[in-house]
Design a protein around this motif. Structure first.
Motif, mmCIF file in Angstrom:
data_model
loop_
_atom_site.group_PDB
_atom_site.id
_atom_site.type_symbol
_atom_site.label_atom_id
_atom_site.label_comp_id
_atom_site.label_asym_id
_atom_site.label_seq_id
_atom_site.Cartn_x
_atom_site.Cartn_y
_atom_site.Cartn_z
ATOM 1 N N GLU A 216 -4.686 -5.661 1.415
ATOM 2 C CA GLU A 216 -5.719 -5.752 0.194
ATOM 3 C C GLU A 216 -5.691 -4.469 -0.361
ATOM 4 O OE1 GLU A 216 -9.362 -6.882 2.327
ATOM 5 O OE2 GLU A 216 -8.512 -8.976 2.357
ATOM 6 N N THR A 217 -5.637 -3.328 0.165
ATOM 7 C CA THR A 217 -5.491 -2.074 -0.369
ATOM 8 C C THR A 217 -4.365 -1.764 -1.322
ATOM 9 O OG1 THR A 217 -6.905 -0.933 1.400
ATOM 10 C CG2 THR A 217 -5.550 0.376 -0.261
ATOM 11 N N LEU A 218 -3.164 -2.380 -0.802
ATOM 12 C CA LEU A 218 -1.964 -2.257 -1.586
ATOM 13 C C LEU A 218 -1.905 -3.356 -2.721
ATOM 14 C CD1 LEU A 218 0.611 -2.072 1.111
ATOM 15 C CD2 LEU A 218 0.066 -0.206 -0.137
ATOM 16 N N ILE A 219 -2.697 -4.222 -2.858
ATOM 17 C CA ILE A 219 -2.943 -5.076 -3.963
ATOM 18 C C ILE A 219 -3.767 -4.679 -4.969
ATOM 19 C CG2 ILE A 219 -4.042 -7.324 -4.893
ATOM 20 C CD1 ILE A 219 -1.422 -7.741 -3.069
ATOM 21 N N ASP A 220 -4.639 -3.471 -4.496
ATOM 22 C CA ASP A 220 -5.538 -3.188 -5.457
ATOM 23 C C ASP A 220 -4.730 -1.738 -6.184
ATOM 24 O OD1 ASP A 220 -7.733 -4.298 -4.941
ATOM 25 O OD2 ASP A 220 -8.681 -2.940 -3.432
ATOM 26 N N VAL A 221 -3.793 -1.211 -5.340
ATOM 27 C CA VAL A 221 -2.797 -0.102 -5.949
ATOM 28 C C VAL A 221 -1.963 -0.802 -7.078
ATOM 29 C CG1 VAL A 221 -0.912 1.559 -5.486
ATOM 30 C CG2 VAL A 221 -3.097 1.233 -3.815
ATOM 31 N N ALA A 222 -1.339 -2.022 -6.426
ATOM 32 C CA ALA A 222 -0.597 -2.859 -7.509
ATOM 33 C C ALA A 222 -1.107 -3.101 -8.732
ATOM 34 C CB ALA A 222 0.193 -3.942 -6.772
ATOM 35 N N GLU B 228 -3.407 -1.686 -10.451
ATOM 36 C CA GLU B 228 -3.483 -0.211 -11.060
ATOM 37 C C GLU B 228 -2.403 0.312 -11.780
ATOM 38 O OE1 GLU B 228 -5.275 2.456 -8.285
ATOM 39 O OE2 GLU B 228 -7.219 1.591 -8.088
ATOM 40 N N ASN B 229 -0.960 -0.278 -10.940
ATOM 41 C CA ASN B 229 0.330 0.292 -11.441
ATOM 42 C C ASN B 229 0.969 -1.084 -12.310
ATOM 43 O OD1 ASN B 229 2.154 2.339 -11.413
ATOM 44 N ND2 ASN B 229 3.295 0.946 -10.301
ATOM 45 N N GLY B 230 0.037 -1.769 -13.051
ATOM 46 C CA GLY B 230 0.667 -2.839 -13.783
ATOM 47 C C GLY B 230 1.326 -3.999 -13.129
ATOM 48 N N GLY B 231 0.810 -4.206 -11.567
ATOM 49 C CA GLY B 231 0.988 -5.618 -11.146
ATOM 50 C C GLY B 231 2.014 -5.233 -9.840
ATOM 51 N N LYS B 232 2.666 -4.044 -9.696
ATOM 52 C CA LYS B 232 3.572 -3.788 -8.711
ATOM 53 C C LYS B 232 3.455 -2.386 -8.062
ATOM 54 C CE LYS B 232 7.745 -6.523 -9.908
ATOM 55 N NZ LYS B 232 9.160 -6.812 -9.916
ATOM 56 N N LEU B 233 3.855 -2.159 -7.104
ATOM 57 C CA LEU B 233 3.648 -1.030 -6.274
ATOM 58 C C LEU B 233 4.683 -0.044 -6.812
ATOM 59 C CD1 LEU B 233 3.136 -2.120 -2.404
ATOM 60 C CD2 LEU B 233 1.498 -1.209 -4.149
ATOM 61 N N PRO B 234 4.370 1.491 -6.872
ATOM 62 C CA PRO B 234 5.266 2.272 -7.140
ATOM 63 C C PRO B 234 6.543 2.433 -6.208
ATOM 64 C CG PRO B 234 3.133 3.008 -7.298
ATOM 65 C CD PRO B 234 3.009 1.948 -6.729
ATOM 66 N N PHE B 235 6.157 2.186 -5.046
ATOM 67 C CA PHE B 235 7.330 2.084 -3.850
ATOM 68 C C PHE B 235 7.092 0.771 -3.296
ATOM 69 C CE2 PHE B 235 6.972 6.751 -4.748
ATOM 70 C CZ PHE B 235 8.383 7.011 -4.718
ATOM 71 N N ARG B 236 8.205 0.232 -2.901
ATOM 72 C CA ARG B 236 8.173 -1.172 -2.224
ATOM 73 C C ARG B 236 7.688 -1.013 -0.886
ATOM 74 N NH1 ARG B 236 13.478 -4.658 -2.055
ATOM 75 N NH2 ARG B 236 14.034 -3.072 -0.579
ATOM 76 N N THR B 237 6.807 -1.627 -0.295
ATOM 77 C CA THR B 237 6.421 -1.686 1.192
ATOM 78 C C THR B 237 6.867 -2.818 1.895
ATOM 79 O OG1 THR B 237 4.718 -0.487 0.271
ATOM 80 C CG2 THR B 237 4.189 -1.389 2.332
ATOM 81 N N ASN B 238 7.106 -2.488 2.957
ATOM 82 C CA ASN B 238 7.623 -3.348 4.096
ATOM 83 C C ASN B 238 6.710 -3.191 5.377
ATOM 84 O OD1 ASN B 238 10.407 -4.132 2.644
ATOM 85 N ND2 ASN B 238 10.726 -1.730 2.933
ATOM 86 N N PHE B 239 6.293 -4.453 5.663
ATOM 87 C CA PHE B 239 5.650 -4.800 6.883
ATOM 88 C C PHE B 239 6.549 -5.384 8.167
ATOM 89 C CE2 PHE B 239 2.284 -4.829 3.884
ATOM 90 C CZ PHE B 239 1.145 -4.214 4.609
ATOM 91 N N ILE B 240 7.122 -4.825 8.878
ATOM 92 C CA ILE B 240 7.923 -5.141 9.874
ATOM 93 C C ILE B 240 7.063 -5.422 11.123
ATOM 94 C CG2 ILE B 240 10.023 -4.617 11.331
ATOM 95 C CD1 ILE B 240 10.683 -2.490 9.045
ATOM 96 N N LEU B 241 6.810 -6.491 11.293
ATOM 97 C CA LEU B 241 5.780 -7.256 12.229
ATOM 98 C C LEU B 241 6.595 -7.890 13.496
ATOM 99 C CD1 LEU B 241 3.281 -9.034 9.903
ATOM 100 C CD2 LEU B 241 3.680 -6.653 10.513
ATOM 101 N N ASP B 242 6.932 -7.035 14.505
ATOM 102 C CA ASP B 242 7.545 -7.457 15.785
ATOM 103 C C ASP B 242 6.646 -8.434 16.760
ATOM 104 O OD1 ASP B 242 9.620 -7.705 17.557
ATOM 105 O OD2 ASP B 242 9.532 -5.775 18.353
#
Length: 217
Positions: A94-100, A102-116
């Motif tokens: 949810e925090t990353l959605i807010d950051v995206a 603010e940045n025009g809809g996308k994150l400045p750096f792509r973020t990967n959730f690796i869920l083992d």
């Protein structure tokens, strides 16, 4: 307690959220507080855990703004703290959605959730909508599971199908789950051949092929 929240003002968010409990009859209030204590018992079970969760030495918003790696390691032999993992993932998303936003809809750096061991964790709330909308925000999920049956058991067949349907790549190692092998075989497609003016279709990769496949010796 009433005096404390009254000082916040009746139009403040803390007062609005707490007013139903504070002003409830004693019996109702007792039931609400009892349920609340059960929910927060995990966070106060150990003093060291409470101290750790009381503050953060990094800002979640920085995860999407600069190159960052966050590792979360929990016991796999007991599930006492597994819910802390899903809470963190949900809050971080949810925090990353807010950051995206603010940045025009996308994150400045792509973020990967690796869920083992994703299917061994408690259900991640709204994961179906998360995985559906993540790609457009430059967020990518990698779900590592042992078999599809685990996913169906935790999330139900409908949500499990949504999760699988939104995964662009499937990496198969080895499995003994027949239903999963049949599904992967169908996903690989068929080969058509002509023999004596008859067209026959055979799986490109059969269940038997998948059962014999060994990537590691």
């Amino acid at each position: 307690i009433k005096e404390y929240f009254n000082l916040k003002g009746p139009e403040s968010s803390p007062y609005i959220f707490a007013s139903n409990t504070i002003n409830a009859p004693n019996e109702t209030k007792g039931g609400i507080l009892s349920t609340f204590r059960q929910k927060i018992r995990l966070f106060s079970s150990r003093e060291s855990l409470s101290e750790m969760l009381a503050y953060s030495d990094f800002n979640m918003q920085d995860i999407g703004r600069e190159k960052t790696a966050v590792f979360m390691i929990i016991h796999d032999e007991k599930k006492t703290y597994h819910s802390l993992m899903t809470i963190f993932i949900k809050q971080c998303y949810e925090t990353l959605i807010d950051v995206a936003q603010e940045n025009g809809g996308k994150l400045p750096f792509r973020t990967n959730f690796i869920l083992d061991e994703f299917a061994n964790m408690p259900p991640l709330k709204d994961v179906d909508s998360m995985v559906s909308a993540a790609r457009s925000r430059d967020i990518r999920f990698t779900f590592i599971i042992q078999n599809f049956a685990q996913l169906n058991d935790v999330y139900g067949k409908e949500v499990a199908e949504i999760i699988k349907g939104n995964c662009g790549n499937l990496v198969y190692l080895i499995s003994t789950e027949l239903a999963a092998l049949e599904e992967i075989s169908k996903m690989c497609g068929e080969v058509k051949s002509k023999e004596k003016d008859k067209t026959a279709s055979t799986p490109l990769v059969t269940v038997s092929d998948l059962q014999k496949l060994k990537l590691f010796e």
